[in-house]
Design a protein around this motif. Structure first.
Motif, PDB file in Angstrom:
ATOM      1  N   TYR A 216      38.949   9.484  14.024  1.00  0.00           N
ATOM      2  CA  TYR A 216      40.173   8.680  13.887  1.00  0.00           C
ATOM      3  C   TYR A 216      39.928   7.283  14.440  1.00  0.00           C
ATOM      4  O   TYR A 216      39.159   7.113  15.395  1.00  0.00           O
ATOM      5  N   SER A 217      40.590   6.313  13.845  1.00  0.00           N
ATOM      6  CA  SER A 217      40.596   4.970  14.412  1.00  0.00           C
ATOM      7  C   SER A 217      41.707   4.902  15.458  1.00  0.00           C
ATOM      8  O   SER A 217      42.806   5.416  15.242  1.00  0.00           O
ATOM      9  N   MET A 218      41.407   4.285  16.603  1.00  0.00           N
ATOM     10  CA  MET A 218      42.382   4.171  17.677  1.00  0.00           C
ATOM     11  C   MET A 218      43.218   2.905  17.502  1.00  0.00           C
ATOM     12  O   MET A 218      42.728   1.875  17.084  1.00  0.00           O
ATOM     13  N   MET A 219      44.492   3.023  17.831  1.00  0.00           N
ATOM     14  CA  MET A 219      45.422   1.906  17.755  1.00  0.00           C
ATOM     15  C   MET A 219      45.362   1.227  16.388  1.00  0.00           C
ATOM     16  O   MET A 219      45.171   0.010  16.285  1.00  0.00           O
ATOM     17  N   PRO A 220      45.505   1.976  15.283  1.00  0.00           N
ATOM     18  CA  PRO A 220      45.410   1.362  13.960  1.00  0.00           C
ATOM     19  C   PRO A 220      46.436   0.250  13.794  1.00  0.00           C
ATOM     20  O   PRO A 220      47.573   0.364  14.249  1.00  0.00           O
TER      21      PRO A 220
END
Length: 500
Positions: A216-220
């Motif tokens: 997952y990408s953090m803080m999208p």
């Protein structure tokens, strides 16, 4: 009002627009200035409020909308709700876990620092840990890859900037091999921090998908995901690798090439210089918990404590360690408070290594006060800065520091000293991802590790000696002789850097 009335009103406006518009703009200008004086200073540190007010007063129509977008260092609503849940759970867990005992030769003030960290972040002091340091960029990547290849159950990876390239290929090959043999691999990477290196980012995503690695990408960056504009520059700046809950890595290095795959830097021979620490013992479970919290934020999967915290019955390492997370999810600036506590406690020596040194007033006064009462202070920064605004802002503090007696070591270009740590009185080290700047204090999620013990300091001092041999000392005479226009740029950037 019918259609004819609307046409007449529009016709009158079109005819008188040149007369009405200046009055309307003047009224809007006055309203925005008055609103700024009322709204901006609320619950905000004075230097930040002054910077925002100045920006709005100079150009209200531009400054005020920017303030509405960027003026609040607050996480999105759903993330704040999750943070409250996590904070309650961490507090409840902390009540049942006593701190380990410090060594008998530890200074009395170190116990106060432990209590402060525990109150702010709810992580206990753990004993029986072992730690090793690595400052060679490629070697640290390869050593992390070796640990991943030995994984039996889980591999947790979290980096601000991550990408697949020639430097990180071995690490990702190890991750793919672990996933292919059934190890549960979870990867997190900051959206903005990784996406901006598009080529390596795209290759990483394809590789992880090919090996069925959950990531997952953090803080999208989704400005309106909660139905209201969300500040896009709140980032997760942590760097963690945890293998089986038994081996952990943290520090300043990102999971990307040492030149960040920028052609300009490659041509100039620029390389990032980092410091990473490899850990074993109970502290690794605390690191795993921090990863689990960030994983919950992005995936909505709650990894239970028994999956993250592993027993370490034979842990006999010599070091006491305590994790100190910080960021906008906490009420206070945890890292800033810890640094200031240690600076005020120091009696002999402080060494600070930070690529981005833009302190707030409290930290600046803590350092000046320490210097004036006879503490030897040495600050390591880069001779060459990679960010124009931050680089010039931090230089605006050099005169004050040099006049107070602080020694400033400038790491020689073309290398960029990106390592982040402090050592105090041969008693305690703080190492991790946190810079000593306003962004790291307020806007970025950071992870720092406090390590007690003189034995660990021996190795830290060896690293400081290496950095000192690659640096040159800045003198007050040299600094005051710089051109007048450079001084203006420095001071202007210092003001701009306060806008948070």
């Amino acid at each position: 009002m019918d259609w004819t009335d609307l046409q007449e009103a529009w016709g009158w406006f079109a005819e008188h627009v040149l007369i009405v518009l200046p009055y309307a703009l003047f009224a809007l200008d006055v309203v925005l200035r008055i609103a700024a004086v009322i709204v901006v200073p609320r619950n905000r540190r004075p230097q930040s409020a002054f910077a925002w007010l100045l920006a709005i007063m100079v150009l209200p129509i531009v400054g005020f909308p920017l303030y509405l977008m960027l003026g609040q260092a607050q996480l999105p609503r759903k993330r704040r709700e999750k943070q409250r849940v996590v904070n309650r759970l961490m507090r409840a867990r902390s009540m049942d876990i006593p701190d380990s005992d410090l060594d008998e030769d530890s200074p009395s003030w170190l116990q106060s620092a432990v209590a402060l960290n525990r109150e702010l972040g709810a992580y206990p002091l753990t004993g029986g840990n072992s730690a090793d340091l690595e400052i060679d960029y490629q070697t640290s990547l390869d050593r992390m890859a070796e640990d991943v290849r030995g994984a039996r159950e889980t591999v947790h990876v979290l980096f601000y900037a991550a990408g697949l390239d020639d430097w990180t290929q071995n690490f990702f090959d190890a991750v793919g091999e672990a996933a292919d043999r059934g190890v549960k691999v979870r990867c997190l990477y900051d959206h903005f921090g990784s996406f901006k290196y598009w080529g390596s980012y795209r290759r990483m995503i394809r590789f992880l998908d090919a090996h069925d690695v959950e990531h997952y990408s953090m803080m999208p960056i989704k400005p309106f995901r909660d139905g209201a504009f969300q500040r896009p520059d709140l980032r997760n700046h942590r760097k963690l690798v945890v293998v089986d809950g038994e081996v952990g890595w943290m520090g300043s290095q990102n999971l990307i090439a040492a030149h960040y795959n920028k052609k300009k830097l490659i041509r100039a021979g620029v390389r990032w210089q980092e410091t990473m620490v490899r850990l074993q013992g109970p502290i690794v479970s605390e690191m795993n918990l921090l990863f689990g919290i960030d994983w919950f934020f992005e995936s909505d999967e709650f990894i239970t404590e028994d999956q993250l915290v592993k027993p370490h019955p034979e842990a006999d390492g010599p070091y006491e360690c305590q994790l100190a997370p910080s960021g906008p999810g906490f009420v206070l600036e945890n890292n800033l408070l810890l640094f200031n506590q240690l600076f005020y406690s120091a009696s002999k020596r402080i060494v600070a290594v930070s690529p981005y040194f833009v302190p707030d007033e409290s930290m600046l006064y803590a350092l000046i006060t320490a210097a004036k009462r006879g503490v030897e202070i040495e600050l390591f920064v880069s001779e060459k800065g990679d960010q124009f605004l931050v680089s010039h802002a931090q230089r605006s503090y050099y005169t004050t520091l040099l006049q107070a007696g602080v020694r400033i070591q400038m790491y020689r270009e073309p290398a960029i000293l990106h390592a982040k740590h402090i050592t105090v009185d041969d008693s305690v080290t703080v190492i991790g991802s946190s810079n000593m700047d306003i962004r790291s204090f307020i806007l970025d999620m950071e992870s720092s590790l406090m390590v007690g013990g003189s034995d660990f300091m021996v190795r830290m001092h060896e690293i400081e000696d290496v950095y000192r041999s690659r640096s040159r000392e800045l003198t007050l005479e040299e600094w005051e002789a710089r051109p007048w226009y450079v001084k203006i740029v420095d001071n202007t950037c210092r003001l701009a850097s306060s806008i948070v």
